[in-house]
Design an enzyme around this catalytic site. Structure first.
Site, PDB file in Angstrom:
ATOM      1  N   GLU A  32      -3.478  35.759  22.670  1.00  0.00           N
ATOM      2  CA  GLU A  32      -3.960  36.526  21.472  1.00  0.00           C
ATOM      3  C   GLU A  32      -2.689  37.087  20.787  1.00  0.00           C
ATOM      4  O   GLU A  32      -2.599  37.361  19.833  1.00  0.00           O
ATOM      5  CB  GLU A  32      -5.070  37.645  22.063  1.00  0.00           C
ATOM      6  CG  GLU A  32      -6.142  37.048  22.490  1.00  0.00           C
ATOM      7  CD  GLU A  32      -6.932  36.443  21.140  1.00  0.00           C
ATOM      8  OE1 GLU A  32      -6.534  36.570  20.051  1.00  0.00           O
ATOM      9  OE2 GLU A  32      -8.146  35.767  21.392  1.00  0.00           O
ATOM     10  N   TYR A 115      -8.290  44.648  17.771  1.00  0.00           N
ATOM     11  CA  TYR A 115      -8.963  43.432  17.755  1.00  0.00           C
ATOM     12  C   TYR A 115      -8.394  42.492  19.222  1.00  0.00           C
ATOM     13  O   TYR A 115      -9.194  41.987  19.691  1.00  0.00           O
ATOM     14  CB  TYR A 115      -8.222  42.284  16.649  1.00  0.00           C
ATOM     15  CG  TYR A 115      -8.512  40.825  17.076  1.00  0.00           C
ATOM     16  CD1 TYR A 115      -9.552  40.379  16.759  1.00  0.00           C
ATOM     17  CD2 TYR A 115      -7.391  40.126  17.489  1.00  0.00           C
ATOM     18  CE1 TYR A 115      -9.776  39.091  16.947  1.00  0.00           C
ATOM     19  CE2 TYR A 115      -7.700  38.864  17.774  1.00  0.00           C
ATOM     20  CZ  TYR A 115      -8.952  38.164  17.507  1.00  0.00           C
ATOM     21  OH  TYR A 115      -8.924  36.955  17.688  1.00  0.00           O
ATOM     22  N   ASP A 133     -12.064  39.349  12.980  1.00  0.00           N
ATOM     23  CA  ASP A 133     -10.776  38.911  12.518  1.00  0.00           C
ATOM     24  C   ASP A 133     -11.224  38.779  10.943  1.00  0.00           C
ATOM     25  O   ASP A 133     -12.136  38.912  10.432  1.00  0.00           O
ATOM     26  CB  ASP A 133     -10.181  37.834  13.295  1.00  0.00           C
ATOM     27  CG  ASP A 133     -10.905  36.557  13.129  1.00  0.00           C
ATOM     28  OD1 ASP A 133     -11.948  36.480  12.597  1.00  0.00           O
ATOM     29  OD2 ASP A 133     -10.226  35.367  13.290  1.00  0.00           O
TER      30      ASP A 133
END
Length: 286
Positions: A32, A115, A133
């Site tokens: 990520e 996020y 997102d």
């Protein structure tokens, strides 16, 4: 539409490393970080190298921060490497070397935003949380709101819009990633493939005749060529390639414009990506 997206994803979703069974929470966190503003194709080889070298938070925490910056290579935005190293140190110190599994604990890690925290909680641990997102925002804007574009981000409203769509907890992680994949492959920003979309029959934007977007336009990203980002990258490349700290003259050779070079070097020092070891001798952090 939830089941339609899940069925589509299970047939059409890309075979990416972080979606494989047994992929670790640490791998999810690393991926990520790497995927932020970086194309998938560039991330995959770097992720494999990184996890082979540092398969656990403890392995990275035991290494100098400068090694993380060096291994980051050309992924861009190298502060992410420092944050990942700081995450590893924090995870070892506060969580016995195990990536925490809830959003609040993940948010407390260095460099982890809303996020990333939710993505790790959902995709690594199966949490019943909305993940939002750019791709997901675009799918919701078109399918639910009938707008061509989602407009400026509004974290609370965007999160609630996705939360309202979540199916039952057992399948909500798959739905999250399915909507994200739909936005990445089909409901794209330019040239959306509407006839291939599994939820085209209920898409409000399609039903309305694809009206043009009339809201605020997102500002264009500044060009990389000649930017401070490019100068910072040139300086870091010198330090990454050197076996030890370098003299200022080596940095001077990396970029011809003295003003831009000085500004970039000062920024790197402030960010902790470069350290002044002694007069005119610069290196990566230890």
């Amino acid at each position: 539409m939830q089941q339609e997206i899940i069925d589509w994803y299970e047939t059409n979703g890309r075979n990416l490393p972080w979606r494989q069974p047994g992929f670790t929470p640490w791998g999810a966190l690393v991926s990520e970080f790497m995927l932020q503003q970086t194309p998938v194709a560039r991330v995959i080889p770097r992720l494999e190298e990184w996890l082979e070298r540092w398969p656990t938070p403890a392995a990275l925490a035991a290494a100098p921060a400068g090694d993380a910056v060096r291994a980051w290579a050309n992924l861009g935005y190298p502060r992410r490497a420092l944050w990942l190293h700081a995450c590893a140190v924090t995870i070892v110190r506060d969580y016995s070397g195990n990536v925490p599994n809830d959003v609040d604990a993940l948010l407390a890690l260095p460099g982890v935003g809303s996020y990333t925290a939710r993505a790790v909680a959902v995709f690594a641990f199966g949490a019943h949380e909305p993940v939002v997102d750019t791709n997901i925002r675009r799918v919701i804007a078109r399918h639910t709101l009938g707008q061509a574009e989602p407009g400026p981000p509004r974290e609370k409203a965007d999160m609630e819009a996705m939360r309202e769509l979540l199916p039952e907890p057992t399948i909500s992680p798959t739905f999250n990633i399915g909507v994200m994949e739909l936005g990445a492959l089909v409901c794209t920003a330019r040239n959306p493939q509407c006839e291939a979309c599994p939820i085209r029959a209920t898409c409000a934007w399609r039903t309305a005749g694809y009206p043009e977007y009339e809201g605020a336009v997102k500002a264009r990203q500044k060009k990389y060529e000649g930017s401070d980002r490019q100068v910072r990258g040139a300086i870091l490349a010198v330090l990454r390639d050197a076996p030890s700290a370098v003299h200022r003259s080596a940095i001077d050779d990396a970029w011809p414009d003295a003003a831009g070079r000085g500004r970039a070097l000062e920024g790197l020092l402030q960010d902790g990506l470069v350290v002044l070891e002694e007069s005119d001798i610069f290196g990566l952090p230890s």
